[in-house]
Design a protein around this motif. Structure first.
Motif, PDB file in Angstrom:
ATOM      1  N   MET A   1       0.840  -1.212   0.000  1.00 14.80           N
ATOM      2  CA  MET A   1       0.000   0.000   0.000  1.00 14.80           C
ATOM      3  C   MET A   1       0.875   1.263   0.000  1.00 14.80           C
ATOM      4  N   ARG A   2       0.451   2.242  -0.771  1.00 12.69           N
ATOM      5  CA  ARG A   2       1.213   3.481  -0.864  1.00 12.69           C
ATOM      6  C   ARG A   2       0.699   4.447   0.198  1.00 12.69           C
ATOM      7  N   MET A   3       1.604   4.985   0.991  1.00 12.82           N
ATOM      8  CA  MET A   3       1.200   5.920   2.047  1.00 12.82           C
ATOM      9  C   MET A   3       1.914   7.242   1.830  1.00 12.82           C
ATOM     10  N   LEU A   4       1.119   8.251   1.547  1.00 14.63           N
ATOM     11  CA  LEU A   4       1.683   9.546   1.179  1.00 14.63           C
ATOM     12  C   LEU A   4       1.007  10.636   2.001  1.00 14.63           C
ATOM     13  N   ALA A   5       1.790  11.565   2.536  1.00 18.30           N
ATOM     14  CA  ALA A   5       1.188  12.709   3.242  1.00 18.30           C
ATOM     15  C   ALA A   5       2.056  13.940   3.015  1.00 18.30           C
ATOM     16  N   HIS A   6       1.417  15.097   3.166  1.00 20.57           N
ATOM     17  CA  HIS A   6       2.093  16.377   2.964  1.00 20.57           C
ATOM     18  C   HIS A   6       1.903  17.238   4.206  1.00 20.57           C
ATOM     19  N   ALA A   7       2.884  18.098   4.467  1.00 19.72           N
ATOM     20  CA  ALA A   7       2.753  19.020   5.608  1.00 19.72           C
ATOM     21  C   ALA A   7       3.505  20.301   5.289  1.00 19.72           C
ATOM     22  N   VAL A   8       3.166  21.329   6.031  1.00 17.96           N
ATOM     23  CA  VAL A   8       3.888  22.598   5.923  1.00 17.96           C
ATOM     24  C   VAL A   8       4.266  23.049   7.331  1.00 17.96           C
ATOM     25  N   ALA A   9       5.437  23.665   7.443  1.00 18.70           N
ATOM     26  CA  ALA A   9       5.823  24.285   8.721  1.00 18.70           C
ATOM     27  C   ALA A   9       6.556  25.580   8.415  1.00 18.70           C
ATOM     28  N   GLN A  10       6.457  26.507   9.363  1.00 22.08           N
ATOM     29  CA  GLN A  10       7.127  27.804   9.201  1.00 22.08           C
ATOM     30  C   GLN A  10       8.352  27.813  10.119  1.00 22.08           C
ATOM     31  N   PRO A  11       9.420  28.465   9.706  1.00 20.49           N
ATOM     32  CA  PRO A  11      10.573  28.568  10.593  1.00 20.49           C
ATOM     33  C   PRO A  11      10.274  29.481  11.780  1.00 20.49           C
ATOM     34  N   ASN A  12      11.061  29.340  12.817  1.00 23.04           N
ATOM     35  CA  ASN A  12      10.916  30.255  13.954  1.00 23.04           C
ATOM     36  C   ASN A  12      12.247  30.911  14.260  1.00 23.04           C
ATOM     37  N   ILE A  13      12.162  32.086  14.852  1.00 21.32           N
ATOM     38  CA  ILE A  13      13.346  32.865  15.213  1.00 21.32           C
ATOM     39  C   ILE A  13      13.340  33.006  16.741  1.00 21.32           C
ATOM     40  N   ALA A  14      14.455  32.639  17.377  1.00 23.05           N
ATOM     41  CA  ALA A  14      14.485  32.693  18.845  1.00 23.05           C
ATOM     42  C   ALA A  14      14.787  34.104  19.338  1.00 23.05           C
ATOM     43  N   LEU A  15      14.080  34.502  20.374  1.00 24.61           N
ATOM     44  CA  LEU A  15      14.352  35.766  21.065  1.00 24.61           C
ATOM     45  C   LEU A  15      15.203  35.490  22.305  1.00 24.61           C
ATOM     46  N   VAL A  16      14.908  34.398  22.980  1.00 22.93           N
ATOM     47  CA  VAL A  16      15.800  33.865  24.026  1.00 22.93           C
ATOM     48  C   VAL A  16      16.320  32.551  23.442  1.00 22.93           C
ATOM     49  N   LYS A  17      17.635  32.484  23.229  1.00 22.66           N
ATOM     50  CA  LYS A  17      18.191  31.489  22.310  1.00 22.66           C
ATOM     51  C   LYS A  17      18.459  30.136  22.945  1.00 22.66           C
ATOM     52  N   TYR A  18      18.422  29.148  22.091  1.00 19.95           N
ATOM     53  CA  TYR A  18      18.915  27.789  22.414  1.00 19.95           C
ATOM     54  C   TYR A  18      20.348  27.721  21.888  1.00 19.95           C
ATOM     55  N   TRP A  19      21.301  27.570  22.790  1.00 18.65           N
ATOM     56  CA  TRP A  19      22.692  27.398  22.339  1.00 18.65           C
ATOM     57  C   TRP A  19      23.408  26.489  23.325  1.00 18.65           C
TER      58      TRP A  19
END
Ligand code: DP6
Length: 327
Positions: A1-19
């Protein structure tokens, strides 16, 4: 069986950063972070099982992807579905440059996890998916949520939630693109180097909770000046940790400094705007909606700025019935 899906996501910009990472195996961040999810930029992802080939395939904007990204995508799918899963054909399209400090991995892994979770039967709750995406790229966990987002890192697992809906405090984000090429060192490797070599790393991590609390208060009270102060301070602290790593990690170029000076000049004229900069040379300006036009013009006229992208705050990752352009 063929299983196909699509999605969209937007990038995010950190104000208090992960580093910095607390656990490399699980890719757990050393401290919490706070970000804004953008609406003008996007990554669309299609995931199909099984791939025509015997192994996973990945195309990015119509071209076969490099091996490093391919390996990260395969590892992410293994984590979600187990190592004996079917091979996947993954297609990704973005409307902005990749690996150039525009947070492309945040939208890419959020869209990948969302699409894969819809193609294959598995639990769908947003926090579980955000955790899976965060294991692939820490910032991707935040792209499951809209508006202003907080990621907490205190417990065994991360917790992520939206603390202000996109419409509740409709900030504008203006990205001044100063260089389009991929960065010299990826953020994951760079933060490992910082943790191992910067004399400032420990105090950076120790002070994150205090910055997050200030950020949280600023968002709760819609206090733009307070948000500006903590965000710029936190950004410059992160870059101080990078600069004092060995060898040093310097993402800025001349136009990055010019862009910061443009923001300072706008601030002197009482324009409500502040800057932040990530693992790349782009300057991101955050402003109140009324100031957007002035900030766009000033950054576009700044020496060395190639182009300016203007965005509002956007939604979290979501499934798409189809890809709009049939890609
Ligand atoms: C400077 O999420 O790309 O943008 O977990 O190693 O994939 P990995 O790191 P990544 O790092 C983002 C770093 C940053 C700051 C931020 O987004 O918080």
């Amino acid at each position: 069986m063929r299983m196909l899906a699509h999605a969209v996501a937007q990038p995010n910009i950190a104000l208090v950063k992960y580093w910095g990472k607390r656990n490399l195996e699980e890719n757990l961040p050393a401290a919490g972070s706070m970000s804004v999810t953008l609406d003008a930029l996007w990554t669309r992802m299609s995931v199909e099982f099984p791939a025509a080939a015997a192994a996973d395939t990945l195309s990015v904007n119509g071209l076969e992807s490099g091996r490093e990204m391919q390996a990260r995508v395969s590892a992410c799918l293994d984590r979600m579905l187990g190592g004996s899963r079917l091979p996947a054909a993954v297609r990704s399209e973005s409307n902005f440059p990749i690996a150039a400090g525009l947070a492309s991995s945040s939208s890419a892994f959020a869209a990948l996890v969302m699409a894969a979770s819809r193609a294959m039967p598995m639990p769908h709750d947003t926090l579980s998916l955000a955790r899976l995406a965060g294991a692939a790229s820490g910032s991707a966990a935040r792209s499951f949520y809209e508006g202003i987002v907080e990621l907490r890192a205190g417990g065994e697992q991360i917790d992520v939630r939206s603390i202000s809906a996109a419409k509740e405090w409709p900030l504008c984000v203006i990205v001044a693109v100063t260089a389009e090429g991929p960065k010299a060192i990826g953020s994951g490797d760079a933060m490992i180097r910082s943790a191992a070599t910067s004399p400032f790393y420990r105090s950076w991590v120790e002070r994150q909770d205090a910055d997050l609390e200030l950020g949280r208060q600023a968002v709760r009270d819609k206090d733009f000046e307070k948000l500006a102060a903590v965000s710029e301070h936190n950004c410059l602290k992160m870059h101080s940790v990078m600069w004092t790593s060995r060898p040093p990690i310097v993402y800025w170029n001349e136009a990055t400094l010019n862009g910061m000076e443009t923001i300072r000049e706008l601030q002197r004229r009482a324009v409500p705007v502040f800057f932040t900069i990530d693992a790349g040379p782009q300057v991101k300006a955050i402003c109140l909606p009324d100031a957007c036009g002035a900030v766009v013009s000033a950054l576009a006229a700044t020496a060395g700025v190639k182009r300016v992208i203007s965005s509002g705050l956007g939604r979290g990752a979501r499934e798409l019935d189809d890809l709009p352009d049939g890609a």
